[in-house]
Design a protein around this motif. Structure first.
Motif, PDB file in Angstrom:
ATOM      1  N   UNK A 412     -49.030 -20.461 -44.560  1.00 56.57           N
ATOM      2  CA  UNK A 412     -50.074 -19.382 -43.951  1.00 56.57           C
ATOM      3  C   UNK A 412     -49.715 -18.817 -42.593  1.00 56.57           C
ATOM      4  N   UNK A 413     -48.541 -18.863 -42.217  1.00 59.29           N
ATOM      5  CA  UNK A 413     -48.038 -18.271 -40.831  1.00 59.29           C
ATOM      6  C   UNK A 413     -47.797 -16.825 -41.241  1.00 59.29           C
ATOM      7  N   UNK A 414     -48.281 -15.803 -40.512  1.00 62.90           N
ATOM      8  CA  UNK A 414     -47.754 -14.273 -40.735  1.00 62.90           C
ATOM      9  C   UNK A 414     -46.814 -13.856 -39.731  1.00 62.90           C
ATOM     10  N   UNK A 415     -45.594 -13.400 -40.104  1.00 67.52           N
ATOM     11  CA  UNK A 415     -44.596 -12.940 -39.340  1.00 67.52           C
ATOM     12  C   UNK A 415     -44.236 -11.562 -39.837  1.00 67.52           C
ATOM     13  N   UNK A 416     -43.140 -11.163 -39.401  1.00 57.97           N
ATOM     14  CA  UNK A 416     -42.559  -9.718 -39.847  1.00 57.97           C
ATOM     15  C   UNK A 416     -41.290  -9.938 -39.860  1.00 57.97           C
ATOM     16  N   UNK A 417     -40.390  -9.152 -40.831  1.00 59.88           N
ATOM     17  CA  UNK A 417     -38.911  -9.132 -40.997  1.00 59.88           C
ATOM     18  C   UNK A 417     -38.459  -8.052 -40.036  1.00 59.88           C
ATOM     19  N   UNK A 418     -37.468  -8.337 -39.279  1.00 60.09           N
ATOM     20  CA  UNK A 418     -37.089  -7.166 -38.312  1.00 60.09           C
ATOM     21  C   UNK A 418     -35.442  -6.835 -38.656  1.00 60.09           C
ATOM     22  N   UNK A 419     -35.166  -5.556 -38.633  1.00 65.81           N
ATOM     23  CA  UNK A 419     -33.742  -5.096 -39.182  1.00 65.81           C
ATOM     24  C   UNK A 419     -33.157  -4.397 -37.840  1.00 65.81           C
ATOM     25  N   UNK A 420     -31.853  -4.043 -38.033  1.00 65.85           N
ATOM     26  CA  UNK A 420     -31.125  -3.456 -37.073  1.00 65.85           C
ATOM     27  C   UNK A 420     -30.250  -4.013 -35.896  1.00 65.85           C
ATOM     28  N   UNK A 421     -30.531  -5.492 -36.060  1.00 67.90           N
ATOM     29  CA  UNK A 421     -29.177  -6.218 -35.217  1.00 67.90           C
ATOM     30  C   UNK A 421     -28.130  -6.176 -35.873  1.00 67.90           C
ATOM     31  N   UNK A 422     -26.955  -6.051 -35.150  1.00 70.02           N
ATOM     32  CA  UNK A 422     -25.557  -5.995 -35.975  1.00 70.02           C
ATOM     33  C   UNK A 422     -25.465  -7.217 -36.544  1.00 70.02           C
ATOM     34  N   UNK A 423     -25.839  -8.277 -35.917  1.00 66.92           N
ATOM     35  CA  UNK A 423     -25.723  -9.721 -36.410  1.00 66.92           C
ATOM     36  C   UNK A 423     -26.797 -10.078 -38.059  1.00 66.92           C
ATOM     37  N   UNK A 424     -27.552  -8.903 -38.118  1.00 69.66           N
ATOM     38  CA  UNK A 424     -28.341  -9.430 -39.373  1.00 69.66           C
ATOM     39  C   UNK A 424     -29.833  -9.251 -39.294  1.00 69.66           C
ATOM     40  N   UNK A 425     -30.493  -9.536 -40.191  1.00 70.14           N
ATOM     41  CA  UNK A 425     -31.990  -9.314 -40.356  1.00 70.14           C
ATOM     42  C   UNK A 425     -32.616 -10.739 -39.851  1.00 70.14           C
ATOM     43  N   UNK A 426     -33.852 -10.692 -39.607  1.00 63.72           N
ATOM     44  CA  UNK A 426     -34.443 -11.876 -38.962  1.00 63.72           C
ATOM     45  C   UNK A 426     -35.983 -11.899 -39.101  1.00 63.72           C
ATOM     46  N   UNK A 427     -36.555 -12.809 -38.545  1.00 65.34           N
ATOM     47  CA  UNK A 427     -38.039 -13.018 -38.550  1.00 65.34           C
ATOM     48  C   UNK A 427     -38.588 -13.031 -37.257  1.00 65.34           C
ATOM     49  N   UNK A 428     -39.177 -12.105 -36.854  1.00 63.42           N
ATOM     50  CA  UNK A 428     -39.899 -11.997 -35.457  1.00 63.42           C
ATOM     51  C   UNK A 428     -41.235 -12.829 -35.358  1.00 63.42           C
ATOM     52  N   UNK A 429     -41.300 -13.668 -34.492  1.00 71.50           N
ATOM     53  CA  UNK A 429     -42.553 -14.208 -33.976  1.00 71.50           C
ATOM     54  C   UNK A 429     -43.113 -13.862 -32.646  1.00 71.50           C
ATOM     55  N   UNK A 430     -44.263 -13.269 -32.906  1.00 70.28           N
ATOM     56  CA  UNK A 430     -44.931 -12.783 -31.922  1.00 70.28           C
ATOM     57  C   UNK A 430     -46.695 -13.060 -31.731  1.00 70.28           C
ATOM     58  N   UNK A 431     -46.702 -14.227 -30.844  1.00 67.81           N
ATOM     59  CA  UNK A 431     -47.888 -14.693 -30.520  1.00 67.81           C
ATOM     60  C   UNK A 431     -48.801 -13.834 -29.437  1.00 67.81           C
ATOM     61  N   UNK A 432     -50.246 -13.814 -29.280  1.00 67.00           N
ATOM     62  CA  UNK A 432     -50.697 -12.958 -28.308  1.00 67.00           C
ATOM     63  C   UNK A 432     -51.386 -14.202 -27.467  1.00 67.00           C
TER      64      UNK A 432
END
Ligand SMILES: Cc1ncc(COP(=O)(O)O)c(C=O)c1O
Length: 450
Positions: A412-432
């Motif tokens: 139940x944790x909502x995050x987002x996939x980020x692309x573009x890093x030369x090292x590969x894809x990742x999950x970005x975690x951004x609290x407010x």
């Protein structure tokens, strides 16, 4: 910390005010007065909205960052969806309830008064909002023009750059915003110049980043223009913009600085960046309605950026001739002062510290887990509240998508996939700032179970 301005703490009664403003009396003196009164919205608003808690005196932002009860009170100023831990706040920000009230009131006013307002008063109100943004950035009024988003600001800088010569080079980095990298590649193709992409390590620090850029500058003596991102959208890495810009200036390299993710996430003014040109938005971390960006161009730096096609600025002194936004969301623009007031009433340094604190809560735990790789800044100077991770060795888009789905469906944790890093894809975690330490625990629980 200053208190919330009075008009942010009252509910609107604008409907009646505005309804009376235009009902058949347009063109009369009375209507003129009413139109003007309603464009100042909300000084007559009354019902109760949450109050911001008073900041305890003599407490550092870092100490305040740990005060859950203070931040719980701040959170009361935001409507929040229940039932999911939303840790994807890098897309766009959130208006506080007070700012939303102003936005609704402004929307009603504009929609009621239409061209009577637009033709008589919008110009002055636009100038007021622009000047408020300039002031908050520490820029001069004449150095800022409002746009619809950071993309409009940065695209205009890139497309209207007019100083290329044969054999020139343009530079960008893997950590830059993917769409802007594409625009830089397009620019290189259309201008017949050479594109160069700098690669930063998946984990890095300020001195290493500077070193990589300086080496790239020395390797490409024909470098003319570069894109430089203040805070990377992929993993929240802070770049040492002022130092890189200094090294660039020494070599005659022009810098376009992307501050789409940094303004409001970090506490800074434009002078701290040492750049001549920068693009911002206010709809991420400043908390304005969606649809407001800003373009900064330092006084005296306009010559190499042509006016927007068809615009004329013979002396190269007018930043507002670098864009031609045309009809856009009036109400969003009119809400800018309220959004900045609210942002400043919490305190930019307090926001930055709280977001960093929330990041550190999960990053410290994640770093202890042998199967998790934390990405971005290795040191405090290089990291923000925004962070990213992946399962070690799982760098493909499919891997990242699967992980995002697991976090959402199993934890139940909502995050987002980020692309573009030369090292590969990742999950970005951004609290407010309205996310609690308790909610971050949900992510930690998930990380431990992966
Ligand atoms: C680093 C970065 N640059 C540019 C943008 C584009 O911003 P906007 O949507 O305001 O155009 C984003 C948006 O996520 C971003 O993260």
């Amino acid at each position: 910390m200053s208190e919330v301005p009075e008009y942010l703490n009252r509910r609107r009664v604008l409907k009646a005010l505005v309804a009376g403003a235009v009902g058949g009396t347009v063109g009369t003196l009375a209507a003129t007065k009413l139109v003007h009164a309603s464009s100042e919205v909300a000084s007559s608003v009354t019902a109760k909205l949450p109050q911001l808690p008073k900041t305890p005196k003599n407490i550092s932002p870092e100490m305040l960052a740990k005060d859950e009860s203070f931040w719980a009170q701040v959170a009361l100023n935001y409507d929040k969806v229940q039932g999911i831990v939303n840790l994807e706040h890098g897309y766009w920000g959130k208006m506080s309830k007070q700012v939303q009230e102003v936005f609704i009131a402004k929307t009603e006013m504009v929609n009621t008064q239409l061209s009577v307002y637009g033709r008589r008063h919008f110009k002055d109100d636009l100038a007021h909002s622009t000047n408020r943004a300039a002031q908050a950035l520490g820029a001069e009024n004449e150095e800022v023009v409002l746009t619809r988003n950071a993309t409009e600001s940065i695209h205009n800088l890139m497309r209207q750059y007019n100083n290329f010569e044969v054999n020139d080079t343009v530079l960008f980095a893997d950590i830059d915003y993917p769409s802007f990298k594409d625009t830089m590649r397009w620019l290189a193709k259309t201008q017949n110049v050479e594109p160069v992409e700098v690669i930063l390590p998946a984990q890095t620090n300020q001195s290493e980043i500077l070193d990589i850029y300086v080496k790239a500058f020395d390797k490409h003596p024909n470098l003319k223009l570069m894109l430089l991102t203040h805070v990377s959208n992929q993993h929240g890495l802070i770049l040492p913009v002022a130092d890189i810009a200094k090294a660039a200036k020494m070599r005659g390299i022009d810098v376009i600085c992307d501050c789409a993710q940094s303004w409001g996430l970090l506490d800074f003014t434009i002078a701290d960046l040492n750049v001549d040109w920068a693009g911002f938005n206010l709809h991420k971390w400043i908390g304005s309605p969606v649809g407001v960006g800003a373009l900064y161009m330092k006084k005296g730096s306009l010559e190499k950026i042509s006016p927007y096609p068809g615009e004329i600025d013979p002396n190269n002194t007018l930043v507002n001739k670098r864009v031609h936004t045309a009809t856009s969301n009036f109400a969003s623009i009119l809400t800018v002062p309220a959004a900045i007031d609210f942002h400043e009433s919490i305190g930019p340094a307090n926001k930055e510290a709280r977001l960093r604190y929330l990041r550190n809560l999960w990053v410290e735990e994640a770093k202890k887990l042998p199967n998790i790789e934390v990405l971005g800044g290795e040191d405090d100077a290089s990291s923000t509240g925004m962070g990213a991770f992946r399962i070690k060795g799982k760098v493909s888009l499919d891997d990242a998508k699967m992980l995002q789905q697991r976090l959402e469906n199993e934890f139940n944790v909502f995050t987002v996939v980020r692309v573009g890093l030369a090292s590969g894809c990742c999950i970005r975690v951004t609290p407010q700032i309205f996310i609690s330490a308790e909610e971050i625990k949900q992510l930690i629980l998930a990380l431990k179970s992966l």
